[in-house]
Scaffold this active site. Structure first.
Site, PDB file in Angstrom:
ATOM      1  N   SER A  13       0.110   5.556  -1.410  1.00  0.00           N
ATOM      2  CA  SER A  13      -0.646   6.667  -0.830  1.00  0.00           C
ATOM      3  C   SER A  13      -0.688   6.531   0.686  1.00  0.00           C
ATOM      4  CB  SER A  13      -2.079   6.697  -1.377  1.00  0.00           C
ATOM      5  OG  SER A  13      -2.769   5.504  -1.024  1.00  0.00           O
ATOM      6  N   GLY A  14      -1.207   7.561   1.332  1.00  0.00           N
ATOM      7  CA  GLY A  14      -1.529   7.521   2.759  1.00  0.00           C
ATOM      8  C   GLY A  14      -0.388   7.108   3.669  1.00  0.00           C
ATOM      9  N   ILE A  15      -0.696   6.227   4.599  1.00  0.00           N
ATOM     10  CA  ILE A  15       0.279   5.774   5.590  1.00  0.00           C
ATOM     11  C   ILE A  15       1.454   5.085   4.910  1.00  0.00           C
ATOM     12  CG2 ILE A  15       0.624   4.092   7.450  1.00  0.00           C
ATOM     13  CD1 ILE A  15      -2.268   4.792   8.363  1.00  0.00           C
ATOM     14  N   VAL A  58      -2.019  -7.341  -3.995  1.00  0.00           N
ATOM     15  CA  VAL A  58      -1.732  -8.182  -2.832  1.00  0.00           C
ATOM     16  C   VAL A  58      -2.688  -9.363  -2.699  1.00  0.00           C
ATOM     17  CG1 VAL A  58      -0.648  -6.315  -1.527  1.00  0.00           C
ATOM     18  CG2 VAL A  58      -3.121  -6.758  -1.246  1.00  0.00           C
ATOM     19  N   TYR A 109     -14.854  -4.333   8.365  1.00  0.00           N
ATOM     20  CA  TYR A 109     -13.533  -3.781   8.679  1.00  0.00           C
ATOM     21  C   TYR A 109     -13.067  -4.248  10.062  1.00  0.00           C
ATOM     22  CZ  TYR A 109      -9.754  -0.353   9.003  1.00  0.00           C
ATOM     23  OH  TYR A 109      -8.522   0.255   9.123  1.00  0.00           O
ATOM     24  N   SER A 167     -19.423  -1.031  11.140  1.00  0.00           N
ATOM     25  CA  SER A 167     -18.104  -1.391  10.595  1.00  0.00           C
ATOM     26  C   SER A 167     -17.798  -2.883  10.708  1.00  0.00           C
ATOM     27  CB  SER A 167     -17.005  -0.609  11.330  1.00  0.00           C
ATOM     28  OG  SER A 167     -16.904  -1.051  12.685  1.00  0.00           O
ATOM     29  N   GLY A 205       0.821  -1.206   0.000  1.00  0.00           N
ATOM     30  CA  GLY A 205       0.000   0.000   0.000  1.00  0.00           C
ATOM     31  C   GLY A 205       0.850   1.248   0.000  1.00  0.00           C
ATOM     32  N   ASN A 238       0.827  -3.286   5.226  1.00  0.00           N
ATOM     33  CA  ASN A 238       0.026  -2.082   5.445  1.00  0.00           C
ATOM     34  C   ASN A 238      -1.233  -1.981   4.590  1.00  0.00           C
ATOM     35  OD1 ASN A 238      -0.383   0.943   6.025  1.00  0.00           O
ATOM     36  ND2 ASN A 238       0.121   0.970   3.840  1.00  0.00           N
ATOM     37  N   LYS A 264      -9.718  -6.519  11.007  1.00  0.00           N
ATOM     38  CA  LYS A 264      -8.626  -6.061  11.858  1.00  0.00           C
ATOM     39  C   LYS A 264      -8.451  -6.954  13.096  1.00  0.00           C
ATOM     40  CE  LYS A 264      -7.138  -2.891   9.205  1.00  0.00           C
ATOM     41  NZ  LYS A 264      -5.815  -3.078   8.553  1.00  0.00           N
TER      42      LYS A 264
END
Length: 246
Positions: free
Chosen positions: A13-15, A57, A151, A148, A10, A83, A155
């Site tokens: 972008s982002g993190i 991925v 998601y 959520s 990942g 990530n 996690k």
């Protein structure tokens, strides 16, 4: 640890992009893995130690090929920042399309599994043996947000992966830890600044933090000697409504 090698999923972008920048500035050789080659090249711009690895991925063959390319280029893989992930719009479980659940779980669970599997294989076989896997969990690995379920389920699964890899990696000098992130300001978190559903049924703006603090935290975890491990680290905007959600 300058000169050590890391793959970030990942990374476009982002993190992922922020963390890649921190490691490259610290002198690491960094493999940038993600679906969008153009975005990966943007992350790599100006950094001679960046290795662009376009990859989905969720595709086992593509994952194995990307990790094999990194190992061939560098001679070894010292670390993985696992990530890559996606989220869905908040929705009650009976209104969630099955195909949306399958999409999310394929990225957030299967993708993490495949990348950890590839990294573990190389770390166990290389000489000297060993390495570090850092999984991107979430505050949602502890408590959910409204609507959520997919998601949050994904996690919680990553926490199980982290614990299993920590145990199974011991004989091979492979350490595994998890960073649980709360409200780092990326494109995915812009909604927090406009108002998101709360547990009491209201909608509220939530505090956010600069994503650079996540990058610095992952770098700290990776810089430890393999004899030491941050098993779980929570980094969050100080005033976000996490402590006290229950």
């Amino acid at each position: 640890m300058a000169g050590s090698t890391l793959i970030i999923t990942g990374a476009g972008s982002g993190i992922g992009r922020a963390t890649a920048g921190a490691f490259l500035e610290a002198g690491w050789r960094v493999g940038l893995l993600g679906r969008r080659a153009a975005a990966l090249h943007e992350t790599a711009a100006g950094h001679s130690n960046a290795l662009v690895l376009p990859c989905d991925v969720t595709d086992p063959a593509q994952v194995d090929a990307a990790f094999a390319m990194a190992a061939k280029t560098w001679g070894r893989i010292d670390a993985l920042f696992n990530n890559a992930g996606v989220a869905l719009f908040p929705t009650l479980i009976d209104e969630i399309k099955v195909e949306d659940w399958l999409y999310l779980s394929n990225v957030n669970i299967t993708g993490m599994f495949l990348c950890a599997r590839a990294a573990f294989r190389h770390m166990r076989a290389q000489d000297p043996m060993g390495g570090r896997i850092i999984n991107n969990g979430s505050i949602s690995a502890h408590v959910p947000r409204p609507g959520s379920a997919p998601y949050t389920m994904s996690k919680h699964a990553i926490t199980g992966l982290t614990r299993s890899l920590s145990l199974d990696g011991r004989p091979f000098n492979i350490a595994c830890g998890q960073i649980d992130i709360g409200n780092a300001l990326t494109d995915m978190a812009v909604a927090m600044t406009k108002g998101v559903p709360q547990a009491n049924g209201s909608t509220a703006i939530e505090p956010v933090m600069d994503v650079k603090h996540i990058a610095a935290s992952v770098l700290h975890m990776a810089n430890l000697p393999l004899a030491a491990n941050v098993q779980f680290m929570t980094v969050m905007a100080s005033a976000m409504p996490f402590i006290g959600r229950g």
